[in-house]
Design an enzyme around this catalytic site. Structure first.
Site, PDB file in Angstrom:
ATOM      1  N   GLU A   1       0.837  -1.202   0.000  1.00  0.00           N
ATOM      2  CA  GLU A   1       0.000   0.000   0.000  1.00  0.00           C
ATOM      3  C   GLU A   1       0.875   1.257   0.000  1.00  0.00           C
ATOM      4  OE1 GLU A   1      -3.240   0.412  -0.221  1.00  0.00           O
ATOM      5  OE2 GLU A   1      -4.289  -1.313   0.623  1.00  0.00           O
TER       6      GLU A   1
ATOM      7  N   GLY B   1      -5.719   2.091   0.442  1.00  0.00           N
ATOM      8  CA  GLY B   1      -5.231   3.404   0.816  1.00  0.00           C
ATOM      9  C   GLY B   1      -4.337   3.428   2.038  1.00  0.00           C
TER      10      GLY B   1
ATOM     11  N   SER C   1      -4.633   5.165   4.715  1.00  0.00           N
ATOM     12  CA  SER C   1      -5.319   5.195   6.007  1.00  0.00           C
ATOM     13  C   SER C   1      -5.460   3.794   6.599  1.00  0.00           C
ATOM     14  CB  SER C   1      -6.701   5.834   5.861  1.00  0.00           C
ATOM     15  OG  SER C   1      -7.499   5.108   4.939  1.00  0.00           O
TER      16      SER C   1
END
Length: 200
Positions: free
Chosen positions: A44, A120, A122
């Protein structure tokens, strides 16, 4: 805050600094968001470095370093995470760690080299007990520490390195392989990836 509504949203909404509901959802379902384990979280982070290199139109360089405490640092040579000043002179960095990436909602699927969907940065932050996001740009350098995606404190200025780029150090308790495969190192056409280890 109102002026941030006029800032173009490319990957994240500038008007939201921390999306606690999103972070809680990620933490509540590690079997979904953390599928693929620590290796997936590394992929990621690399995907963002690849986005940056592609935007610059050149192959970027990334160094992935494993540390004795189980944390890992991913350092790239891009422009550094987008950071601006608002009308009051406050420094505002794109909230990539604490809010969802708008490109990967509503069922949008972008697979990473492990075949799992990209969700993502996050997700990396939410599933890490500690994550430090440091970015260096021509106009300054800043750092912020997160615990499961929630910032400890505000953005703070740090000494520059003389070059631009983003440095993410995180530690997670997710199971699964902790290291990239040889195939992962060459999977991103816009990146040259070097793996290092401080572990004896």
């Amino acid at each position: 805050m109102d002026e941030r509504r006029t800032w173009t949203v490319t990957t994240h909404d500038w008007t939201t600094e921390v999306d606690t509901e999103h972070l809680a959802e990620v933490r509540a379902h590690p079997e979904t968001f953390g599928e693929g384990g620590r290796r997936h979280l590394l992929l990621e982070v690399l995907a963002y470095a690849a986005d940056e290199a592609e935007a610059l139109g050149r192959v970027g360089r990334v160094v992935v370093t494993h540390h004795p405490d189980g944390s890992v640092t991913v350092a790239d040579d891009g422009r550094g995470t987008d950071t601006r000043r608002d009308a009051q002179g406050r420094v505002v960095r794109k909230p990539v760690m604490a809010t969802r990436d708008v490109r990967f909602v509503d069922g949008a699927v972008t697979p990473l080299p492990d075949g799992l969907p990209r969700r993502g940065m996050s997700v990396v932050a939410a599933l890490s007990e500690r994550l430090v996001h440091e970015n260096h740009r021509a106009e300054g350098s800043w750092s912020q520490t997160y615990r499961h995606g929630i910032p400890d404190a505000g953005l703070r200025g740090v000494e520059g390195t003389g070059t631009s780029g983003t440095r993410v150090t995180f530690r997670t308790d997710l199971p699964g392989p902790a290291r990239l495969t040889p195939e992962d190192l060459t999977a991103y056409v816009w990146l040259e990836v070097e793996a290092r280890s401080d572990v004896e």
